[in-house]
Design a protein around this motif. Structure first.
Motif, mmCIF file in Angstrom:
data_model
loop_
_atom_site.group_PDB
_atom_site.id
_atom_site.type_symbol
_atom_site.label_atom_id
_atom_site.label_comp_id
_atom_site.label_asym_id
_atom_site.label_seq_id
_atom_site.Cartn_x
_atom_site.Cartn_y
_atom_site.Cartn_z
ATOM 1 N N UNK A 51 -51.910 -76.122 43.467
ATOM 2 C CA UNK A 51 -51.176 -76.353 42.219
ATOM 3 C C UNK A 51 -51.806 -77.419 41.323
ATOM 4 N N UNK A 52 -52.220 -78.538 41.881
ATOM 5 C CA UNK A 52 -52.751 -79.626 41.044
ATOM 6 C C UNK A 52 -54.004 -79.212 40.278
ATOM 7 N N UNK A 53 -54.927 -78.583 40.951
ATOM 8 C CA UNK A 53 -56.170 -78.165 40.286
ATOM 9 C C UNK A 53 -55.882 -77.147 39.186
ATOM 10 N N UNK A 54 -54.988 -76.228 39.458
ATOM 11 C CA UNK A 54 -54.659 -75.199 38.475
ATOM 12 C C UNK A 54 -53.911 -75.829 37.298
ATOM 13 N N UNK A 55 -52.974 -76.728 37.584
ATOM 14 C CA UNK A 55 -52.226 -77.405 36.523
ATOM 15 C C UNK A 55 -53.170 -78.181 35.609
ATOM 16 N N UNK A 56 -54.086 -78.915 36.202
ATOM 17 C CA UNK A 56 -55.014 -79.722 35.404
ATOM 18 C C UNK A 56 -55.887 -78.842 34.512
ATOM 19 N N UNK A 57 -56.297 -77.703 35.026
ATOM 20 C CA UNK A 57 -57.084 -76.791 34.203
ATOM 21 C C UNK A 57 -56.222 -76.202 33.080
ATOM 22 N N UNK B 16 -44.693 -64.573 24.052
ATOM 23 C CA UNK B 16 -45.911 -64.263 23.300
ATOM 24 C C UNK B 16 -47.078 -65.162 23.705
ATOM 25 N N UNK B 17 -47.262 -65.296 25.017
ATOM 26 C CA UNK B 17 -48.383 -66.087 25.537
ATOM 27 C C UNK B 17 -49.699 -65.399 25.187
ATOM 28 N N UNK B 18 -50.708 -66.215 24.962
ATOM 29 C CA UNK B 18 -52.032 -65.703 24.626
ATOM 30 C C UNK B 18 -52.972 -65.746 25.827
ATOM 31 N N UNK B 19 -52.550 -66.441 26.887
ATOM 32 C CA UNK B 19 -53.360 -66.568 28.095
ATOM 33 C C UNK B 19 -52.430 -66.922 29.257
ATOM 34 N N UNK B 20 -52.783 -66.435 30.440
ATOM 35 C CA UNK B 20 -52.052 -66.775 31.664
ATOM 36 C C UNK B 20 -53.024 -67.504 32.580
ATOM 37 N N UNK B 21 -52.557 -68.606 33.171
ATOM 38 C CA UNK B 21 -53.363 -69.344 34.145
ATOM 39 C C UNK B 21 -52.615 -69.310 35.475
ATOM 40 N N UNK B 22 -53.276 -68.794 36.511
ATOM 41 C CA UNK B 22 -52.692 -68.725 37.855
ATOM 42 C C UNK B 22 -53.735 -69.159 38.869
ATOM 43 N N UNK B 23 -53.260 -69.577 40.019
ATOM 44 C CA UNK B 23 -54.165 -69.914 41.110
ATOM 45 C C UNK B 23 -54.185 -68.804 42.130
ATOM 46 N N UNK B 24 -55.210 -68.838 42.968
ATOM 47 C CA UNK B 24 -55.269 -67.879 44.061
ATOM 48 C C UNK B 24 -54.384 -68.392 45.187
ATOM 49 N N UNK B 25 -54.195 -67.583 46.159
ATOM 50 C CA UNK B 25 -53.364 -67.944 47.296
ATOM 51 C C UNK B 25 -54.239 -68.149 48.516
ATOM 52 N N UNK C 114 -40.254 -80.276 36.335
ATOM 53 C CA UNK C 114 -40.284 -81.301 35.286
ATOM 54 C C UNK C 114 -40.868 -82.603 35.836
ATOM 55 N N UNK C 115 -40.432 -83.003 37.046
ATOM 56 C CA UNK C 115 -40.981 -84.212 37.681
ATOM 57 C C UNK C 115 -42.475 -84.054 37.945
ATOM 58 N N UNK C 116 -42.841 -82.915 38.504
ATOM 59 C CA UNK C 116 -44.240 -82.626 38.822
ATOM 60 C C UNK C 116 -45.090 -82.702 37.558
ATOM 61 N N UNK C 117 -44.622 -82.056 36.502
ATOM 62 C CA UNK C 117 -45.360 -82.042 35.238
ATOM 63 C C UNK C 117 -45.536 -83.454 34.696
ATOM 64 N N UNK D 18 -57.727 -69.273 38.993
ATOM 65 C CA UNK D 18 -58.410 -70.464 39.492
ATOM 66 C C UNK D 18 -58.498 -70.378 41.021
ATOM 67 N N UNK D 19 -59.697 -70.461 41.578
ATOM 68 C CA UNK D 19 -59.850 -70.347 43.031
ATOM 69 C C UNK D 19 -59.313 -71.570 43.775
ATOM 70 N N UNK D 20 -59.097 -71.380 45.052
ATOM 71 C CA UNK D 20 -58.625 -72.463 45.914
ATOM 72 C C UNK D 20 -59.688 -73.557 45.977
ATOM 73 N N UNK D 21 -59.239 -74.795 45.900
ATOM 74 C CA UNK D 21 -60.145 -75.926 46.056
ATOM 75 C C UNK D 21 -59.555 -76.872 47.082
ATOM 76 N N UNK D 22 -60.382 -77.622 47.717
ATOM 77 C CA UNK D 22 -59.905 -78.634 48.642
ATOM 78 C C UNK D 22 -59.581 -79.888 47.844
#
Length: 165
Positions: A20-26, A123-132, A84-87, A160-164
């Motif tokens: 989640x953190x890596x994907x959120x930051x991107x 009306x999103x113009x892009x979706x950002x998701x992470x892999x599982x 909301x807290x996480x964000x 966004x691929x999994x990262x350590x």
């Protein structure tokens, strides 16, 4: 010449899992780059048939339905607060002088379907998701939600691929 895409709204879908953190930051970086609004979405899967059957075996239909409805409301409310807290924590950790306008969304249903519905509704113009990190064969590959979203989306999907961490 093909014009550059106009990105005004980015939907970031998260399960708040390992990546989640890596994907959120991107997603935040993309929103900053495009000066776009950021939608943060968590989809809570409904209680499965086994759980519903167990509840129905011990309670009357009306009581079971009320418990399911109340529990779903509580879970959605809790997840919205958690997102909301996480964000806020992540935005603070970034130390940004500017953060994108952000909306927190929580919904119930099949994640891939809800992500696509929310993207269309807002009306999103892009979706950002992470892999599982989970897969049928146990290897790290694109998760079924990310795969379904990328396959059925009519807008760009950044997976966004999994990262350590």
């Amino acid at each position: 010449m093909v014009p550059a895409p106009i990105i005004q709204t980015i939907l970031y879908a998260t399960d708040l899992g390992k990546n989640a953190r890596a994907v959120f930051r991107l997603a935040v970086s993309m929103a900053r780059h495009y000066d776009a609004r950021l939608l943060i979405l968590n989809v809570v899967e409904p209680l499965g048939t086994t759980g519903s059957t167990i509840i129905a075996n011990y309670l009357s239909g009306e009581t079971a339905e009320k418990i399911n409805r109340d529990a779903a409301h509580d879970i959605l409310h809790h997840m919205k607060e958690r997102l909301a807290r996480y964000s806020k924590e992540e935005m603070d950790a970034f130390g940004l002088d500017w953060a994108p306008p952000t909306d927190i969304l929580v919904a119930t249903g099949i994640p891939s379907e809800v992500i696509l519905q929310i993207a269309k509704r807002y009306e999103a113009d892009m979706i950002v998701v992470g892999t599982s990190s989970r897969s049928f064969l146990g290897s790290a590959m694109m998760g079924s939600t990310a795969r379904r979203v990328s396959r059925h989306s009519t807008i760009p999907v950044l997976v966004v691929p999994i990262t350590e961490e």
